[in-house]
Write a protein that holds these residues in place. Sequence first.
Motif, PDB file in Angstrom:
ATOM      1  N   ALA A  58      -7.284  -0.271   1.484  1.00  0.00           N
ATOM      2  CA  ALA A  58      -6.556   0.909   1.020  1.00  0.00           C
ATOM      3  C   ALA A  58      -6.854   1.246  -0.439  1.00  0.00           C
ATOM      4  N   ASN A  59      -7.251   0.254  -1.242  1.00  0.00           N
ATOM      5  CA  ASN A  59      -7.595   0.522  -2.640  1.00  0.00           C
ATOM      6  C   ASN A  59      -9.044   1.000  -2.777  1.00  0.00           C
ATOM      7  N   GLN A  76      -2.236   6.172  -0.353  1.00  0.00           N
ATOM      8  CA  GLN A  76      -3.432   5.352  -0.138  1.00  0.00           C
ATOM      9  C   GLN A  76      -3.720   5.192   1.347  1.00  0.00           C
ATOM     10  N   VAL A 125       0.851  -1.177   0.000  1.00  0.00           N
ATOM     11  CA  VAL A 125       0.000   0.000   0.000  1.00  0.00           C
ATOM     12  C   VAL A 125       0.887   1.227   0.000  1.00  0.00           C
TER      13      VAL A 125
END
Length: 164
Positions: free
Chosen positions: A153-154, A28, A24
């Motif tokens: 996180a995406n 993000q 990550v």
Amino acid sequence: MKTLFLVLIGGILISCGSTQSIEVTEAQRKALDEIVTQKKYEIISDWASPLTTTSVNAVANSGLLPPGSTVNNISLIGNGNHFRMDGDSVDVYLPYFGERRLSARYSTDAGIKLKGAYDNYKVEYNEKKQLYLIKFNVDDIQESYRIIIRLYANLKSDISVNSN
């Protein structure tokens, strides 16, 4: 024959290896931290994964599920739904696929509709999986819901709703 057996076992062991840790970026991570801290976000779901029961199987066998759906993975694309967190309140409309048991009220609502305050709010960050686990309760007129949200996180998410 022994060589074939060893090759098969080796292939199985290699394919069962552990997954790589999730990478990550710092941007993000900061964006996700801010979303969770502010408690202000909206989730629109693309898929529902109901518990498979006899009733859900009957609906699937009748051909009433949307195209591309299966009994345990139903497409919500084009089907209005939302989960909005706004500070100390939520506004939720999630379609319901399943069967109701022991319900004391009759309603024409075809989904889970919640609007208002929540309680028992808890946030945990899982460093290994790089996700936030958010848990809280919301009470309706006659039901109590336990909601668990996984925020990645995406900016993908997973919502689990359990009711009494």
